[in-house]
Design a protein around this motif. Structure first.
Motif, PDB file in Angstrom:
ATOM      1  N   GLY A   1      -2.767   5.332  -5.219  1.00 35.16           N
ATOM      2  CA  GLY A   1      -3.532   6.411  -5.831  1.00 35.16           C
ATOM      3  C   GLY A   1      -2.612   7.320  -6.614  1.00 35.16           C
TER       4      GLY A   1
ATOM      5  N   VAL B   1      -8.852   0.786   1.249  1.00 33.30           N
ATOM      6  CA  VAL B   1      -8.898  -0.110   0.091  1.00 33.30           C
ATOM      7  C   VAL B   1      -7.983  -1.306   0.325  1.00 33.30           C
ATOM      8  CG1 VAL B   1      -8.458  -0.289  -2.387  1.00 33.30           C
ATOM      9  CG2 VAL B   1      -9.477   1.795  -1.451  1.00 33.30           C
TER      10      VAL B   1
ATOM     11  N   CYS C   1       0.839  -1.193   0.000  1.00 35.40           N
ATOM     12  CA  CYS C   1       0.000   0.000   0.000  1.00 35.40           C
ATOM     13  C   CYS C   1       0.878   1.248   0.000  1.00 35.40           C
ATOM     14  CB  CYS C   1      -0.879  -0.042   1.246  1.00 35.40           C
ATOM     15  SG  CYS C   1      -1.905   1.385   1.445  1.00 35.40           S
TER      16      CYS C   1
ATOM     17  N   GLY D   1     -10.904  -2.890  -3.750  1.00 36.13           N
ATOM     18  CA  GLY D   1     -10.123  -3.805  -2.922  1.00 36.13           C
ATOM     19  C   GLY D   1     -10.753  -5.185  -2.861  1.00 36.13           C
TER      20      GLY D   1
ATOM     21  N   ASP E   1      -4.753   5.350   1.443  1.00 37.95           N
ATOM     22  CA  ASP E   1      -5.136   4.156   0.674  1.00 37.95           C
ATOM     23  C   ASP E   1      -5.478   2.969   1.577  1.00 37.95           C
ATOM     24  OD1 ASP E   1      -4.547   5.513  -1.740  1.00 37.95           O
ATOM     25  OD2 ASP E   1      -2.440   4.975  -1.576  1.00 37.95           O
TER      26      ASP E   1
ATOM     27  N   VAL F   1      -1.732  -1.501  -3.976  1.00 40.97           N
ATOM     28  CA  VAL F   1      -2.759  -0.467  -3.894  1.00 40.97           C
ATOM     29  C   VAL F   1      -2.085   0.898  -3.966  1.00 40.97           C
ATOM     30  CG1 VAL F   1      -4.600   0.470  -2.434  1.00 40.97           C
ATOM     31  CG2 VAL F   1      -4.113  -1.997  -2.407  1.00 40.97           C
TER      32      VAL F   1
ATOM     33  N   ASP G   1     -10.611   1.699  -6.457  1.00 37.35           N
ATOM     34  CA  ASP G   1     -11.028   1.431  -5.065  1.00 37.35           C
ATOM     35  C   ASP G   1     -11.572   0.015  -4.868  1.00 37.35           C
ATOM     36  OD1 ASP G   1     -10.321   3.981  -4.186  1.00 37.35           O
ATOM     37  OD2 ASP G   1     -12.312   4.814  -4.533  1.00 37.35           O
TER      38      ASP G   1
ATOM     39  N   THR H   1      -6.527   3.752  -6.461  1.00 37.62           N
ATOM     40  CA  THR H   1      -7.491   4.347  -5.522  1.00 37.62           C
ATOM     41  C   THR H   1      -7.856   5.754  -5.971  1.00 37.62           C
ATOM     42  OG1 THR H   1      -5.914   5.426  -4.042  1.00 37.62           O
ATOM     43  CG2 THR H   1      -6.362   3.088  -3.645  1.00 37.62           C
ATOM     44  N   SER H   2      -8.950   6.244  -5.423  1.00 38.54           N
ATOM     45  CA  SER H   2      -9.433   7.577  -5.808  1.00 38.54           C
ATOM     46  C   SER H   2      -8.724   8.684  -5.044  1.00 38.54           C
ATOM     47  CB  SER H   2     -10.940   7.653  -5.584  1.00 38.54           C
ATOM     48  OG  SER H   2     -11.264   7.261  -4.267  1.00 38.54           O
TER      49      SER H   2
ATOM     50  N   GLY I   1      -8.909   8.764  -9.419  1.00 39.09           N
ATOM     51  CA  GLY I   1      -8.332   7.432  -9.603  1.00 39.09           C
ATOM     52  C   GLY I   1      -8.121   7.038 -11.051  1.00 39.09           C
TER      53      GLY I   1
END
Lengths: 223, 223, 223, 223, 223, 223, 223, 223
Positions: free
Chosen positions: G152, G105, G97, G207, G102, G150, G205, G174-175, G184
């Motif tokens: 953004g 998610v 991550c 996940g 984030d 993950v 997003d 991610t957004s 995103g």
């Protein structure tokens, strides 16, 4: 000669009246009430008329405390206060509007053109789905110096009106619609793609800009 | 009264001259030479002037065989043939252009306005990066009835010109540029977003439409 | 029961006639001539009619060597060969078209509907800028079981036609236009945003799909 | 003959019933309760049925004070009041729906088609991920005059249903989804790109438009 | 050597000061007040200065309870607390700003550059529509080591300033505008399309990034 | 004093050298060979060096007939001819490049910076997928006054380089890639969204602009 | 055999466990609390575990009244209730991550993979700007059966991780971000454009989807 | 140890085999034949297998002169030459394909997975409009370690396949389609929006990437 009034957060362009033929106009969104008040007071001090667009009733009520002579125009969402008399209405600008929801944009255009000296006629609720509503107004449209056509959704009205007359059309797309209307982008793109020449277009919901363009066209007659 | 001439693949709108103040104009792309020839012959038969935009030299050379009086306008990429005399030039439309590559669009606008009766002045190669090139022309711009501003890339020129004058501006974005210029979309969006009111915009590369709008404004003086 | 004919690179869906009410149709772009030939021969072997859309004259000339009975439809860019007689024309589908450049899409729609059993009427060159050209056809439109409206540029024609009649409209945006027409996206978005209910839309230039939809509507009468 | 009722802010198109086969329908968003009330009262005065789409419970409760006979349709978010009896249900329109969140759009489509005279069957919660849920309904689908398929996210359901039947499909993308669903744009684009012909599409969440199209198709049987 | 401080939800990069020439800066949106507090306390423990951008007055008031020495910068929407003295201001970075609404972004840029050791001058409210406001500042601009130009709407200001000087320009588009301004995308695209070389661009509203870039340029002088 | 040379189709800005610190540079695409020749001859007449970007070998071969001293730079796609000696190389600009296909853009950046007086080092083929290729160059990067990072596809390289150094980075997205690379838009958006401050970005494939920005930064050292 | 439980507004797919290897999971947004409760009760009645994603604390508190054994997972925003024991953790999925924002998610991905039988390791706060934070985890990554990354903003992390290992990577944009991060879309496009093969991508997003994909990969080992 | 071979224009990453589990693969577009030849010779010198994707027959014929043992894979548009034996096929990857035009992408995926050690089965021409063609292959799909689904147009096939199995799916959108297919963007967006979890997606036409992902999944079984 001093032509801008420095009020801390903004230099008010009090010289614009001469250079551009109209005083500075306040675009209200994103400004605090004290900021709007400051600009208005600068204009008043310079003997110029006050005109704030996209104002809310709440802003008006707050500003009225300091400037009780302000006038609120409900449909147009505008605040005005005239220190000097407006120009005598002359010529002819007609504002055509497609639906009830487009009225605020149409009224902003009409009010703006009027404040800049144009005689303005309104033809409202004349949608594409009801062409029979436009036909009675053809003579009015044909004798206008400029025609403002306001429409959302598919934005077809300027093409339809444009096919009937030989006068310059300022088309105003509105953000009315949903889904692929994309907040006015579809109407804007459609108006720009029109198969009818003689149509030029302003930003989405920009009734003010359309009013200025039409008024500038309207007064070329004296130039 | 018969006002359209049905030539099989198209109905030529020979009545448009009265309804719209100008004869039908041929948009050449996507039409075959025989199709263009057919429309031209219909117009000539109706005693109307011929004007084809976005034509190529190759199309001109092919059409000349049947219509030897056709004239090719090289920079404007236009073909004309005048059966009746053009209107006497009157008023004033100024065309401002930002760069060499924008010339075809600017010339299409100028030629169109001229054919519709406007006296046209040209101010070419007046880019934003060289503001000193615009300043000498301010008086000309201020006395024009309409100003056409042609620009590609960031499309900033209409805002700059608009800040200096009080005349209606028709802005024409061009497809000149690369990368995020997006074939004129960035110039178009920038012109529509201009902080200067009194600017209205036509489709990308639409010099013809700008010329029609400006000419319509130019002749309101007599209305 | 064997319902697909495996020809190496493709399984021809010869069972489609029963399941979907029409034989498989060949979409020509992106296929080689031998691939198209193979599919056609499979259909013929299964006793089904051949219909290839978006074909070129060059493809036709190559295919003719092996299948001399093929017929080329020039405006519709289609190739056909009928093993079994087409259904008797019945009902009424009207195809309305806005401009000369939209004809190939309109003809593809008309030919498709005809091959699926519809009686088809054509109203061509009926643009928004010349509404007077549509008016004479209102009675025809009002008695059609489905109306296909083909238009590029601003795509306003379906809204205008839709406002006049109470029949289902299949709108077909075409890729005709330039600049913000965005290869038909603006016409598509405008048609989907129409303020007139009763209009549904197919993909850009998809005359075939519109023809199928209209023909399916046309034959519900017998269901 | 007077066919529009001018109520200040809007001309209610009371003549639409004859011209378009249905009375004017109120699109509630963006209208104030007094505006909606005014239009409703005009319709009632003209003896026409009232139908407001995308209405909220709050709007209903406010309107009920003046028009206590109004009925609220909870899932469809609609308000109705029938002055004259609705047409007798006839034919068959089936509404297929992909998920719980799509129900309001599906119900708006169903209610609309019913009000315009169609017998309507509902097949709800029949997503692509559970094809076994659609299979039992194939016979119903195959005997419908028109099928409305409502789906969000990837919008694949119309293709799947379309591959099984030979009836016209009106596909309705919904704004259900997140991320690249882009508020329904992906479903819309997917439906328009369908490899299955015979599918036409309406705007995102436009259950009303789909219902009108389907009802128009449904009643062609009597034409 | 331990260079990150693990505080459960985040590893604070206390080594960044050496590697990147500045301590970690807190981007406040999307973080809870306890999360921001934890990061601040880690920095303080490491003897590094605290700088949080895009903070709200509400966040400041909550954080002040635990860290009463925090300072709120109202226009820049920033919170700071200096454990060690800031670098002595040197060189020259000028921040030019187009309108009142762009001030928060401009101030974030100015504050950031100052905290990284740059002497900063501000030229605010210098829009394209009022070029006469820029001219008096040309000498200042020409002696700056880097110039930050902040503008929304059509984003033309960097082109205009860039045409006048030979210093590197960092352009910052802001999300100010409406309609086709598209929350700053049009300004961004226009700045990237500028016909003037020597302009590079940061993300929309990214005053912080512009301040860092300008400060890095400003201190190359000592390298 | 005459500072532009009017050659009919273009006014060559021979004064730019003083105002902007470099002579006018010819952007070759969209210009005819005679137009390019004319501009080159104007520059030579004014005693200024010739530099044409995005030129083809074919254009070079044609121009060589009239100007045999022109030099073609194959990878950079540039044509030069130096009337006066170039400035002595000083400072340090490093150009980092992600892949073989990005070389033309990287070389255009390098050549431009060199012509404007910068000593330039090249670190080519240092992709994100092979970080081990960047590590050996960290010292070089850390002592550069400006670093130009050129990358297509996902555009991640500037973030990776930026995390390692404290020098200003000019990121250049290239149009290399396919599918969602969108001709460089994805790389551009990614670079602008970088989580690393101190990165500013130029238009897609704009090696020239990056070279100018870096050279301007490089020479601030003497200001 | 009955495999769906019809609860009025939804048919709960209780057979999914066998067909798809996992029970139906409740996507909470856009569903009312009673709707979620109904689905949960259907699952419990069928002896299946309850798992609701994107739930709020408020929804949890309301549902707890009827189902007091529900568990809320705060960072993952999930609600679970296990009727039958979860599968024994096996294999290895690692979730990497990029930043604090984030985490929700990443946790949704981790929790999902765990519930589907994967042993999960977490490597959080490992941004591109701090590559030194990833290096210590290379061995863990190299022995994972699948790696979820993950990120953004510019979404560069999957490329960086992918260049170091030979295991399948599921990238989750991610957004998180602002301006051109476009909620995103930029991270998504960048991940899809990665120059590193072996990376596949899920919706913004998403996940949950990443966790399912990774768990499916993780258990192929037994197939 | 030397792990990159510097051949002037590119450093060939001969160490990749160990780090990433496969040798460097040549992406042919945008590279000259001599550049491709150089990279191939570097790989051969390092004893590694040659694999060039998106190659043309013309490139193959030119390269064959220097490397006569090269093999051209016609449908997959690939060139290979195996210095060392490929890994023994193991596990199972199934490639599902929607239409004839998608075959090149499907074959690139299949060939890639095979070269990386996977046993590959092909299920081609299994479109959404003919679900009956997929059903016979369900058992094959259910015992695959990974399934690659290739589809253009509306991209619905992965959702349909995903609803039937519990194995990881790599979805590959293709650029096949027209109009709103937008060169594969609609298929891509639809696949990412799928209501079926367990589907992850690669770039448009990226058969190579899908093959690598599937092969990586396929060999986890031994890890």
């Amino acid at each position: 000669m001093k032509t801008t009034d420095d009020i801390g957060f903004a230099k008010v362009d009090t010289d614009r009246l001469q250079r551009r033929g109209m005083p500075e106009v306040v675009f209200s969104p994103g400004k605090t009430t004290p900021q709007i008040l400051g600009i208005m007071q600068s204009l008043i001090k310079a003997g110029q008329n006050v005109y704030a667009t996209r104002a809310t009733l709440k802003q008006y009520n707050e500003l009225k405390n300091d400037l009780p002579e302000l006038v609120f125009h409900e449909t147009a969402n505008a605040i005005t206060m005239d220190i000097t008399p407006l120009p005598e209405p002359s010529g002819l600008v007609t504002v055509v509007c497609a639906g009830t929801s487009d009225l605020p944009v149409a009224e902003e255009a009409a009010l703006t053109a009027e404040r800049l000296g144009a005689k303005v006629e309104r033809v409202y609720d004349a949608g594409v789905a009801g062409l029979h509503r436009i036909i009675p107004h053809i003579e009015l449209l044909r004798k206008s110096r400029a025609v403002i056509v306001v429409a959302g959704m598919e934005g077809a009205l300027p093409s339809v009106v444009g096919g009937l007359i030989d006068r310059p059309i300022i088309a105003v797309p509105t953000s009315i619609g949903y889904g692929v209307s994309h907040n006015g982008m579809t109407a804007l793109m459609a108006m720009l793609s029109s198969c009818v020449p003689g149509i030029s277009v302003v930003n989405i919901d920009n009734g003010f800009g359309a009013g200025v363009s039409a008024a500038m066209i309207n007064r070329t007659v004296n130039s």
